[in-house]
Design an enzyme around this catalytic site. Sequence first.
Site, mmCIF file in Angstrom:
data_model
loop_
_atom_site.group_PDB
_atom_site.id
_atom_site.type_symbol
_atom_site.label_atom_id
_atom_site.label_comp_id
_atom_site.label_asym_id
_atom_site.label_seq_id
_atom_site.Cartn_x
_atom_site.Cartn_y
_atom_site.Cartn_z
ATOM 1 N N TYR A 157 0.835 -1.209 0.000
ATOM 2 C CA TYR A 157 0.000 0.000 0.000
ATOM 3 C C TYR A 157 0.871 1.261 0.000
ATOM 4 O O TYR A 157 0.640 2.191 -0.782
ATOM 5 C CB TYR A 157 -0.893 -0.045 1.240
ATOM 6 C CG TYR A 157 -1.859 1.101 1.374
ATOM 7 C CD1 TYR A 157 -3.018 1.165 0.606
ATOM 8 C CD2 TYR A 157 -1.634 2.120 2.298
ATOM 9 C CE1 TYR A 157 -3.916 2.211 0.750
ATOM 10 C CE2 TYR A 157 -2.529 3.164 2.455
ATOM 11 C CZ TYR A 157 -3.660 3.212 1.679
ATOM 12 O OH TYR A 157 -4.558 4.249 1.813
ATOM 13 N N LYS A 161 1.069 4.159 -2.869
ATOM 14 C CA LYS A 161 0.706 5.561 -2.612
ATOM 15 C C LYS A 161 1.902 6.498 -2.799
ATOM 16 O O LYS A 161 1.739 7.640 -3.234
ATOM 17 C CB LYS A 161 0.118 5.698 -1.204
ATOM 18 C CG LYS A 161 -1.225 4.970 -1.021
ATOM 19 C CD LYS A 161 -2.304 5.501 -1.957
ATOM 20 C CE LYS A 161 -3.681 4.983 -1.602
ATOM 21 N NZ LYS A 161 -4.737 5.544 -2.477
HETATM 22 P P1 NAP Z 1 -13.360 2.560 1.281
HETATM 23 O O1 NAP Z 1 -14.382 3.093 2.216
HETATM 24 O O2 NAP Z 1 -12.867 1.174 1.408
HETATM 25 O O3 NAP Z 1 -13.915 2.807 -0.218
HETATM 26 C C1 NAP Z 1 -13.121 2.418 -1.309
HETATM 27 C C2 NAP Z 1 -13.776 2.893 -2.583
HETATM 28 O O4 NAP Z 1 -12.912 2.529 -3.677
HETATM 29 C C3 NAP Z 1 -15.116 2.239 -2.842
HETATM 30 O O5 NAP Z 1 -15.974 3.165 -3.465
HETATM 31 C C4 NAP Z 1 -14.757 1.118 -3.832
HETATM 32 O O6 NAP Z 1 -15.809 0.769 -4.716
HETATM 33 C C5 NAP Z 1 -13.656 1.781 -4.618
HETATM 34 N N1 NAP Z 1 -12.787 0.820 -5.283
HETATM 35 C C6 NAP Z 1 -11.991 -0.128 -4.725
HETATM 36 N N2 NAP Z 1 -11.358 -0.812 -5.691
HETATM 37 C C7 NAP Z 1 -11.760 -0.277 -6.873
HETATM 38 C C8 NAP Z 1 -11.466 -0.555 -8.231
HETATM 39 N N3 NAP Z 1 -10.599 -1.527 -8.576
HETATM 40 N N4 NAP Z 1 -12.069 0.185 -9.196
HETATM 41 C C9 NAP Z 1 -12.939 1.159 -8.870
HETATM 42 N N5 NAP Z 1 -13.267 1.466 -7.600
HETATM 43 C C10 NAP Z 1 -12.674 0.747 -6.619
HETATM 44 O O7 NAP Z 1 -12.044 3.459 1.303
HETATM 45 P P2 NAP Z 1 -11.775 4.952 1.810
HETATM 46 O O8 NAP Z 1 -11.258 4.863 3.181
HETATM 47 O O9 NAP Z 1 -12.907 5.834 1.486
HETATM 48 O O10 NAP Z 1 -10.523 5.290 0.887
HETATM 49 C C11 NAP Z 1 -10.602 6.139 -0.248
HETATM 50 C C12 NAP Z 1 -9.180 6.487 -0.671
HETATM 51 O O11 NAP Z 1 -8.516 7.137 0.411
HETATM 52 C C13 NAP Z 1 -8.328 5.282 -1.019
HETATM 53 O O12 NAP Z 1 -7.474 5.571 -2.100
HETATM 54 C C14 NAP Z 1 -7.525 5.056 0.233
HETATM 55 O O13 NAP Z 1 -6.324 4.387 -0.028
HETATM 56 C C15 NAP Z 1 -7.313 6.473 0.681
HETATM 57 N N6 NAP Z 1 -6.990 6.600 2.101
HETATM 58 C C16 NAP Z 1 -7.866 6.195 3.051
HETATM 59 C C17 NAP Z 1 -7.501 6.335 4.386
HETATM 60 C C18 NAP Z 1 -8.394 5.931 5.523
HETATM 61 O O14 NAP Z 1 -7.940 5.981 6.680
HETATM 62 N N7 NAP Z 1 -9.630 5.545 5.280
HETATM 63 C C19 NAP Z 1 -6.241 6.855 4.727
HETATM 64 C C20 NAP Z 1 -5.380 7.242 3.720
HETATM 65 C C21 NAP Z 1 -5.762 7.128 2.405
HETATM 66 P P3 NAP Z 1 -16.853 -0.440 -4.370
HETATM 67 O O15 NAP Z 1 -17.595 -0.019 -3.136
HETATM 68 O O16 NAP Z 1 -17.735 -0.483 -5.558
HETATM 69 O O17 NAP Z 1 -16.028 -1.650 -4.147
#
Ligand code: NAP
Length: 250
Positions: A157, A161
């Site tokens: 990961y 990133k």
């Molecule tokens: P999340 O709640 O797990 O949601 C992930 C989203 O990405 C969902 O809409 C999912 O779609 C979509 N997705 C996953 N694989 C995909 C693919 N191959 N093609 C198209 N869509 C895909 O995650 P989140 O926490 O909101 O994270 C959003 C972003 O922020 C990510 O890039 C993550 O790495 C980053 N981030 C998150 C955190 C955190 O603490 N949450 C911290 C740092 C960075 P489906 O629902 O249709 O599967």
Amino acid sequence: MSSLFPEGTRALVTGASRGIGAATALALAEHGCDVVLNYRSGADRAEQVAERVRALGRQALLAQADVGDEEQVTAMFRRIRTEWGPIGVAVLNSGVTADGHLAAMSTGKWQQVVGTNLTGAFLTAREATKQMYAGGGSIVLIASTSGIAGRAGQANYAASKGGVIALAKTLAHEVAPRGIRVNVVAPGFIDTDMTRKVPPAHLKEAVQRIPLGRTGTPDEVARAAVFMASPAASYITGKVLTVDGGMIPD
Ligand code: NAP
């Protein structure tokens, strides 16, 4: 709510079915954008977000595609151009985790995460850039503090990133002459499905080291992404904005 964007701005958010992507899609709609909502498998949840966008008086277009699949990505962008016309904003947010220590990490786990997070960012950024060539625009990639500071158990990961950040900085140089800005928002621990997979003891220990003393909300990341995407950030490109409660040093 005042509009940050010119009337009729078309925005794409990948991974808009839940979490940070859903919050960003709604925040863009609140600030005057019509929004293309990409998702991979969560059709029902994406439709619920679309309904909320429409309730704000904006248009919503659902676009299913796996961002790591070149054919699906090019087909999605072709459809956006045909049905709506070129986008002016892209928030490239889709992401996954598959944590584990590197010494025991399978190649499959590596490829799964790099394929979605980094190759997905490459494919969607490439197509978004092409749509913005004529009229300019703004791209925001969602990375992570893991991609800056590293994090045990997240080699795949963090590498993906870190790659997203390097990709964004490079693309920013390439497309600035065409009036396209490219920036990164790097969240810390945000309360979504993704962090619900973190063992509670690990999360508690991590939160103790966050100066603001809590996890962030999807809205708090969405506001940063909207700012970076909007004309309010017109002189900012190739930059990383961390949204982490002060967790990592500059
Ligand atoms: P999340 O709640 O797990 O949601 C992930 C989203 O990405 C969902 O809409 C999912 O779609 C979509 N997705 C996953 N694989 C995909 C693919 N191959 N093609 C198209 N869509 C895909 O995650 P989140 O926490 O909101 O994270 C959003 C972003 O922020 C990510 O890039 C993550 O790495 C980053 N981030 C998150 C955190 C955190 O603490 N949450 C911290 C740092 C960075 P489906 O629902 O249709 O599967």
